[in-house]
Write an enzyme that holds these catalytic residues in place. Sequence first.
Site, short mmCIF file in Angstrom:
data_model
loop_
_atom_site.label_atom_id
_atom_site.label_comp_id
_atom_site.label_asym_id
_atom_site.label_seq_id
_atom_site.Cartn_x
_atom_site.Cartn_y
_atom_site.Cartn_z
N VAL A 231 -65.78 34.03 28.21
CA VAL A 231 -65.93 33.57 29.60
C VAL A 231 -67.12 34.22 30.31
O VAL A 231 -67.64 33.66 31.27
CB VAL A 231 -64.62 33.81 30.38
N LEU A 232 -67.59 35.38 29.85
CA LEU A 232 -68.68 36.05 30.55
C LEU A 232 -69.96 35.23 30.55
O LEU A 232 -70.76 35.30 31.48
CB LEU A 232 -68.94 37.43 29.93
N HIS A 233 -70.17 34.42 29.50
CA HIS A 233 -71.37 33.58 29.45
C HIS A 233 -71.29 32.38 30.39
O HIS A 233 -72.23 31.61 30.48
CB HIS A 233 -71.65 33.11 28.01
N HIS A 234 -70.18 32.24 31.11
CA HIS A 234 -70.07 31.19 32.13
C HIS A 234 -70.71 31.61 33.44
O HIS A 234 -70.81 30.79 34.36
CB HIS A 234 -68.60 30.85 32.39
N GLN B 55 -75.10 31.41 31.29
CA GLN B 55 -76.03 31.42 30.17
C GLN B 55 -75.53 32.44 29.16
O GLN B 55 -74.69 33.28 29.48
CB GLN B 55 -77.45 31.79 30.61
#
Length: 342
Positions: free
Chosen positions: A246-249, A305
Amino acid sequence: MTEDHIPTVTRQALLTMMSAVRRTGILRAGVELRVFDAVAGAPTGPDEVATFCGTDPRGMRILLNALAATGLLVKDDDRFSLAPGADNTLVTTHPDYYGDAVRLAASDYEWDAIKRLGDAVRSGGSVMEVNAETPAYTFWEDFAALGTLNTPPIAELVARHVLPGTKERDEVKVLDVACGHGLYGYTLAGHDPRARIWSLDWPNVLAVTETNAEKLGVRDRARFIPGDMFEVPLGGPYDVVVVANVLHHFSTERARELLARMADAVRPGGQLVAIAISTSDEPPHLDPVPHLFSALMLAWTSEGQVHPLSDYEEMVTAAGFAPPKVHGLPDNPLRVLIADRV
């Protein structure tokens, strides 16, 4: 780096790239209609396959030839059989069936997002009214139900590295944030009867998560927290908090805000497990997966990203954790950062 290491752009290369959408559509149709099940036993004719799949015979003949053209089937006279390797990847009864991954990666959700990529580049984020950050987005129900083949081995890796650090506890309380399928928490519970899992996600997703807990035999040790991970009360304190996929959201700042919120829910000496795809120091053409995924995040979220591994490490320490230890597996794009709460 010398120029001979960079692939030459040719018309044929561009044509192959442009036809990828057709190939993906053909694969998707084959999976959706269970064509590979129909021809699994022996070479089979188009009419028999059409009967098995419940389709128009002419339409099936065209699809079978297209599947043969992509190398997924083999045609001999007017009969079709599985290409080598298709029996253990595309037949639904095989334990290594990969069709669920096809249904996720070739879903309308991703296609609808990526076809607006140019608009997302212009605006700096998703232009879709309904996207990956929309509450109750139904893609996440599919993700929770189908999962990916990358998940189980990473979940086992997490269990191997995390559980030894909890051996002094009478009970191991685990918060699984944006849990989706819930497999990271439920794998810990499967390995350790002390583990109690709190699964956090949107209510529509948790309905699927609960089903997975039942299947895995850990429903009696599962609790559920419905709502927005940035706003809902978290409870705790927990021995382990898992923040996966989820952190790349989000932007660096927003991801750091989420991790700081998790730090408040972890007891001193507890552990954070952050799981994400990261870019590497390799040139993009030598490590394409994270960059292609980052383009999807641009089209599918407001600020998301794929971040470099060093940025994830900085996010973790800025949120109040010790410098993380990084783990991974060969041929798996996910990286696991495990850090103690200071």
